[in-house]
Design an enzyme around this catalytic site. Structure first.
Site, PDB file in Angstrom:
ATOM      1  N   LYS A   1      21.882  17.717 -50.368  1.00 29.73           N
ATOM      2  CA  LYS A   1      20.464  17.958 -50.695  1.00 29.73           C
ATOM      3  C   LYS A   1      19.747  17.919 -49.513  1.00 29.73           C
ATOM      4  O   LYS A   1      18.676  18.602 -49.185  1.00 29.73           O
ATOM      5  CB  LYS A   1      19.911  16.815 -51.909  1.00 29.73           C
TER       6      LYS A   1
ATOM      7  N   TYR B   1      26.705  13.538 -51.376  1.00 24.37           N
ATOM      8  CA  TYR B   1      25.958  14.262 -52.296  1.00 24.37           C
ATOM      9  C   TYR B   1      24.492  14.384 -52.028  1.00 24.37           C
ATOM     10  O   TYR B   1      24.057  15.400 -51.955  1.00 24.37           O
ATOM     11  CB  TYR B   1      26.170  13.505 -53.856  1.00 24.37           C
TER      12      TYR B   1
ATOM     13  N   LYS C   1      27.412  17.240 -58.229  1.00 31.48           N
ATOM     14  CA  LYS C   1      26.249  16.255 -58.423  1.00 31.48           C
ATOM     15  C   LYS C   1      26.976  14.751 -58.638  1.00 31.48           C
ATOM     16  O   LYS C   1      26.104  14.149 -59.003  1.00 31.48           O
ATOM     17  CB  LYS C   1      25.195  16.573 -59.375  1.00 31.48           C
TER      18      LYS C   1
ATOM     19  N   SER D   1      16.416  16.716 -55.007  1.00 31.09           N
ATOM     20  CA  SER D   1      16.785  15.224 -55.678  1.00 31.09           C
ATOM     21  C   SER D   1      15.669  14.094 -55.089  1.00 31.09           C
ATOM     22  O   SER D   1      15.581  14.098 -53.969  1.00 31.09           O
ATOM     23  CB  SER D   1      18.134  14.837 -55.820  1.00 31.09           C
TER      24      SER D   1
ATOM     25  N   THR E   1      16.883  11.503 -54.604  1.00 30.71           N
ATOM     26  CA  THR E   1      18.011  10.909 -53.705  1.00 30.71           C
ATOM     27  C   THR E   1      17.678  10.961 -52.295  1.00 30.71           C
ATOM     28  O   THR E   1      18.360  10.436 -51.525  1.00 30.71           O
ATOM     29  CB  THR E   1      19.400  11.143 -54.365  1.00 30.71           C
TER      30      THR E   1
ATOM     31  N   LEU F   1      31.608  27.668 -63.908  1.00 34.01           N
ATOM     32  CA  LEU F   1      31.984  27.074 -64.786  1.00 34.01           C
ATOM     33  C   LEU F   1      32.826  25.634 -64.351  1.00 34.01           C
ATOM     34  O   LEU F   1      33.750  25.076 -65.301  1.00 34.01           O
ATOM     35  CB  LEU F   1      32.758  27.727 -66.149  1.00 34.01           C
TER      36      LEU F   1
HETATM   37  P1  NAD Z   1      25.309  20.569 -63.805  1.00 27.07           P
HETATM   38  O1  NAD Z   1      26.731  20.178 -63.163  1.00 27.07           O
HETATM   39  O2  NAD Z   1      25.038  20.638 -65.324  1.00 27.07           O
HETATM   40  O3  NAD Z   1      25.097  22.259 -63.482  1.00 27.07           O
HETATM   41  C1  NAD Z   1      25.458  22.642 -62.231  1.00 27.07           C
HETATM   42  C2  NAD Z   1      26.086  24.072 -62.528  1.00 27.07           C
HETATM   43  O4  NAD Z   1      26.341  24.288 -61.467  1.00 27.07           O
HETATM   44  C3  NAD Z   1      27.419  23.657 -63.451  1.00 27.07           C
HETATM   45  O5  NAD Z   1      27.299  24.656 -64.597  1.00 27.07           O
HETATM   46  C4  NAD Z   1      28.471  24.126 -62.461  1.00 27.07           C
HETATM   47  O6  NAD Z   1      29.482  24.756 -63.201  1.00 27.07           O
HETATM   48  C5  NAD Z   1      27.799  25.143 -61.579  1.00 27.07           C
HETATM   49  N1  NAD Z   1      28.364  25.376 -60.073  1.00 27.07           N
HETATM   50  C6  NAD Z   1      28.780  24.083 -59.289  1.00 27.07           C
HETATM   51  N2  NAD Z   1      28.962  24.699 -58.106  1.00 27.07           N
HETATM   52  C7  NAD Z   1      29.047  26.196 -58.241  1.00 27.07           C
HETATM   53  C8  NAD Z   1      29.404  27.329 -57.371  1.00 27.07           C
HETATM   54  N3  NAD Z   1      29.743  27.011 -56.258  1.00 27.07           N
HETATM   55  N4  NAD Z   1      29.307  28.381 -57.835  1.00 27.07           N
HETATM   56  C9  NAD Z   1      28.766  28.618 -59.034  1.00 27.07           C
HETATM   57  N5  NAD Z   1      28.376  27.623 -59.846  1.00 27.07           N
HETATM   58  C10 NAD Z   1      28.781  26.447 -59.555  1.00 27.07           C
HETATM   59  O7  NAD Z   1      24.127  19.797 -63.161  1.00 27.07           O
HETATM   60  P2  NAD Z   1      22.807  19.722 -63.680  1.00 27.07           P
HETATM   61  O8  NAD Z   1      22.384  18.370 -64.002  1.00 27.07           O
HETATM   62  O9  NAD Z   1      22.162  20.795 -64.261  1.00 27.07           O
HETATM   63  O10 NAD Z   1      21.928  19.903 -62.155  1.00 27.07           O
HETATM   64  C11 NAD Z   1      21.319  21.026 -61.616  1.00 27.07           C
HETATM   65  C12 NAD Z   1      21.108  21.038 -60.119  1.00 27.07           C
HETATM   66  O11 NAD Z   1      20.141  19.747 -60.211  1.00 27.07           O
HETATM   67  C13 NAD Z   1      22.192  20.566 -59.356  1.00 27.07           C
HETATM   68  O12 NAD Z   1      22.100  20.919 -58.035  1.00 27.07           O
HETATM   69  C14 NAD Z   1      21.968  18.833 -58.805  1.00 27.07           C
HETATM   70  O13 NAD Z   1      22.628  18.483 -57.839  1.00 27.07           O
HETATM   71  C15 NAD Z   1      20.519  18.949 -59.059  1.00 27.07           C
HETATM   72  N6  NAD Z   1      19.965  17.616 -59.395  1.00 27.07           N
HETATM   73  C16 NAD Z   1      20.475  16.979 -60.697  1.00 27.07           C
HETATM   74  C17 NAD Z   1      19.903  15.841 -61.162  1.00 27.07           C
HETATM   75  C18 NAD Z   1      20.357  15.275 -62.397  1.00 27.07           C
HETATM   76  O14 NAD Z   1      20.195  14.020 -62.711  1.00 27.07           O
HETATM   77  N7  NAD Z   1      21.197  16.053 -63.427  1.00 27.07           N
HETATM   78  C19 NAD Z   1      18.874  15.155 -60.428  1.00 27.07           C
HETATM   79  C20 NAD Z   1      18.666  15.651 -59.130  1.00 27.07           C
HETATM   80  C21 NAD Z   1      19.199  16.784 -58.646  1.00 27.07           C
HETATM   81  C1  UD1 Z   2      22.018   8.671 -59.840  1.00 24.75           C
HETATM   82  C2  UD1 Z   2      22.352   8.707 -58.678  1.00 24.75           C
HETATM   83  C3  UD1 Z   2      21.571  10.009 -58.160  1.00 24.75           C
HETATM   84  C4  UD1 Z   2      21.360  11.109 -59.009  1.00 24.75           C
HETATM   85  C5  UD1 Z   2      21.086  10.615 -60.350  1.00 24.75           C
HETATM   86  C6  UD1 Z   2      21.136  12.025 -61.073  1.00 24.75           C
HETATM   87  C7  UD1 Z   2      23.674   6.706 -57.788  1.00 24.75           C
HETATM   88  C8  UD1 Z   2      23.268   5.716 -56.950  1.00 24.75           C
HETATM   89  N1  UD1 Z   2      22.627   7.615 -57.873  1.00 24.75           N
HETATM   90  O1  UD1 Z   2      20.763   8.122 -60.106  1.00 24.75           O
HETATM   91  O2  UD1 Z   2      21.802  10.291 -56.613  1.00 24.75           O
HETATM   92  O3  UD1 Z   2      20.229  11.883 -58.416  1.00 24.75           O
HETATM   93  O4  UD1 Z   2      22.100   9.902 -60.663  1.00 24.75           O
HETATM   94  O5  UD1 Z   2      22.437  12.397 -61.661  1.00 24.75           O
HETATM   95  O6  UD1 Z   2      24.704   7.014 -58.414  1.00 24.75           O
HETATM   96  N2  UD1 Z   2      22.730   1.941 -65.470  1.00 24.75           N
HETATM   97  C9  UD1 Z   2      23.369   0.993 -66.093  1.00 24.75           C
HETATM   98  N3  UD1 Z   2      24.535   1.133 -66.852  1.00 24.75           N
HETATM   99  C10 UD1 Z   2      25.129   2.707 -66.760  1.00 24.75           C
HETATM  100  C11 UD1 Z   2      24.583   3.586 -66.159  1.00 24.75           C
HETATM  101  C12 UD1 Z   2      23.437   3.280 -65.405  1.00 24.75           C
HETATM  102  O7  UD1 Z   2      22.907  -0.174 -66.027  1.00 24.75           O
HETATM  103  O8  UD1 Z   2      26.252   2.575 -67.159  1.00 24.75           O
HETATM  104  C13 UD1 Z   2      21.473   1.965 -64.686  1.00 24.75           C
HETATM  105  C14 UD1 Z   2      21.655   2.109 -63.155  1.00 24.75           C
HETATM  106  O9  UD1 Z   2      21.868   0.970 -62.501  1.00 24.75           O
HETATM  107  C15 UD1 Z   2      20.164   2.664 -62.876  1.00 24.75           C
HETATM  108  C16 UD1 Z   2      19.721   3.305 -64.037  1.00 24.75           C
HETATM  109  O10 UD1 Z   2      20.418   2.801 -65.030  1.00 24.75           O
HETATM  110  O11 UD1 Z   2      19.313   1.386 -62.800  1.00 24.75           O
HETATM  111  C17 UD1 Z   2      19.838   5.026 -63.994  1.00 24.75           C
HETATM  112  O12 UD1 Z   2      21.254   5.248 -63.485  1.00 24.75           O
HETATM  113  P1  UD1 Z   2      21.707   6.839 -63.396  1.00 24.75           P
HETATM  114  O13 UD1 Z   2      21.602   7.424 -64.548  1.00 24.75           O
HETATM  115  O14 UD1 Z   2      23.265   6.456 -62.996  1.00 24.75           O
HETATM  116  O15 UD1 Z   2      20.737   7.443 -62.455  1.00 24.75           O
HETATM  117  P2  UD1 Z   2      20.393   7.012 -60.801  1.00 24.75           P
HETATM  118  O16 UD1 Z   2      21.208   5.804 -60.397  1.00 24.75           O
HETATM  119  O17 UD1 Z   2      18.971   6.681 -60.917  1.00 24.75           O
END
Ligand code: NAD
Ligand code: UD1
Length: 340
Positions: free
Chosen positions: A154, A150, A86, A126, A128, A35
């Site tokens: 990954k 970050y 993240k 990701s 990323t 959490l």
């Molecule tokens: P999130 O933060 O909502 O979910 C991650 C969960 O992991 C959280 O509930 C947090 O409490 C839990 N957590 C973190 N460290 C922990 C630990 N050591 N032990 C137990 N629980 C732990 O994020 P999300 O958006 O649901 O992302 C899930 C996964 O996908 C993450 O690994 C994130 O890096 C990856 N990811 C997310 C995105 C995105 O844009 N949301 C994009 C690419 C990859």
């Molecule tokens: C970001 C992270 C990426 C991560 C992903 C999901 C960075 C540089 N990259 O991706 O590593 O995997 O989130 O968590 O932080 N934007 C605006 N105004 C805002 C917010 C965003 O214009 O207030 C634009 C950004 O410039 C981008 C797009 O919206 O062009 C998406 O942004 P965002 O949602 O933050 O995702 P990423 O940057 O693609």
């Protein structure tokens, strides 16, 4: 065939949607989540929506003893490892926290899995991990390289898992590279609940539409894209959840390790998203053009063919669904889970 799946990070945004989808499909889940970035209320709502209960363990995946106990109490068919930190900006200021949490959790999990002979793992990677400047659409063979801690967690997590699968042919590991997940379950009961001011585009838009934030800053309108604003591959979180179920089925049939993009293959600009959101939901999203955000690139979108080929998966939901479902969640829960 019904499976029992351990979901680490299952209380988070993508994890909660994936748990719900697994339960709806008749599978059993067990969640471990400390959490650090989630609310237990999300778990209660998933149980209500699914009409079924499941075991929830609120502890850190880095805790070998506790994890061992969970594996002794349950017999798992596979593991989905979402747990991780993240926030890109935070990872730059507190790198050690990111490397420790994201890498130690992954290594501890694999050690305990190995001990209990559970060798099927789906890992949250990701987009990323792709080197900035890669030609788009980007496929899984493109060069890797990151710009922040970050991203490196990954990248390194993937490498550790590839090595584990190479050393022991019984392992089956799917590295899912997500593009930009947005949207929410159609019930509006669960969704993305970032703490503090959102960094990502969609939660910023929904909170601006609510009036909690004054206006959106569009980070740059001079990129080499059709309207000058940044282009990304937004994917509905329900499609993403389905991709995990398909990856579990794939892992049950194959061994080794493989990286797979989960994206739609379609890029939308920031202004595409703002305008679609306003139109679909009948609300205004005030915005101003602001300078580029450091570290951003012009366009990132997936070549999604491998997911189709190996998993039989492709995104089904479009931009309107994503905008509608994001807004339903936010407008039904203006303070996220906090109100409960
Ligand atoms: P999130 O933060 O909502 O979910 C991650 C969960 O992991 C959280 O509930 C947090 O409490 C839990 N957590 C973190 N460290 C922990 C630990 N050591 N032990 C137990 N629980 C732990 O994020 P999300 O958006 O649901 O992302 C899930 C996964 O996908 C993450 O690994 C994130 O890096 C990856 N990811 C997310 C995105 C995105 O844009 N949301 C994009 C690419 C990859
Ligand atoms: C970001 C992270 C990426 C991560 C992903 C999901 C960075 C540089 N990259 O991706 O590593 O995997 O989130 O968590 O932080 N934007 C605006 N105004 C805002 C917010 C965003 O214009 O207030 C634009 C950004 O410039 C981008 C797009 O919206 O062009 C998406 O942004 P965002 O949602 O933050 O995702 P990423 O940057 O693609």
């Amino acid at each position: 065939m019904s499976m029992k799946i351990l979901v680490t990070g299952g209380a988070g945004y993508i994890g909660s949607h994936t748990c719900l989808q697994l339960l709806r499909a008749g599978h059993d889940v067990v969640v471990v989540d400390n959490l650090v970035n989630a609310q237990e209320e999300a778990m209660r709502r998933v149980q209500t929506l699914a009409g079924r209960e499941f075991a929830f363990y609120p502890f850190d995946v880095c805790d070998d003893n506790m994890l061992d106990k969970v594996f002794s109490e349950h017999s798992f068919d596979g593991v989905i490892h979402f747990a991780g930190l993240k926030a890109v900006g935070e990872s730059v200021s507190i790198p050690l926290r990111y490397y420790s949490n994201n890498l130690v959790s992954t290594m501890t999990l694999c050690r305990v899995m190995d001990r209990h002979n559970v060798k099927r793992l789906i890992f949250s990677s990701s987009a990323t991990v792709y080197q900035p400047g890669s030609p788009m659409p980007v496929n899984e063979e493109a060069a890797l390289g990151c710009t922040n801690p970050y991203g490196w967690t990954k990248f390194m997590g993937e490498q550790i898992l590839r090595d584990i699968a190479a050393a022991d042919p019984e392992w089956s590991i799917v590295l899912l590279r997500y593009f930009n997940p947005i949207g929410a379950d159609a019930s509006g009961m669960i969704g993305e609940d970032p703490s503090g001011i959102p960094n990502n585009l969609m939660p910023y838009i929904t909170q601006t539409a609510l009036g909690r934030l004054a206006q959106l800053s569009v980070f740059g309108d001079d990129y080499d894209t059709p309207d000058g604003t940044g282009v990304r591959d937004y994917i509905h979180v329900v499609d993403l959840a389905q991709g995990h179920m398909d990856a579990l089925n794939y892992a049950a049939r194959n061994t080794g390790s493989v990286a797979i993009n989960l994206g739609t293959g379609v890029g939308y600009s920031v202004l595409d998203i703002v305008h679609a959101f306003e139109k679909v939901n009948g609300v205004k999203v005030p915005y101003q053009i602001a300078p580029r955000r450091p570290g951003d690139v012009a366009a990132v979108y997936a070549d999604p063919r491998r997911a189709k080929e190996l998993l039989g998966w492709q995104a089904e939901k479009g931009l309107e669904d994503m905008c509608r479902d994001s807004w339903r969640w936010q407008s039904m829960n203006p303070k996220g889970y906090a109100a409960e």
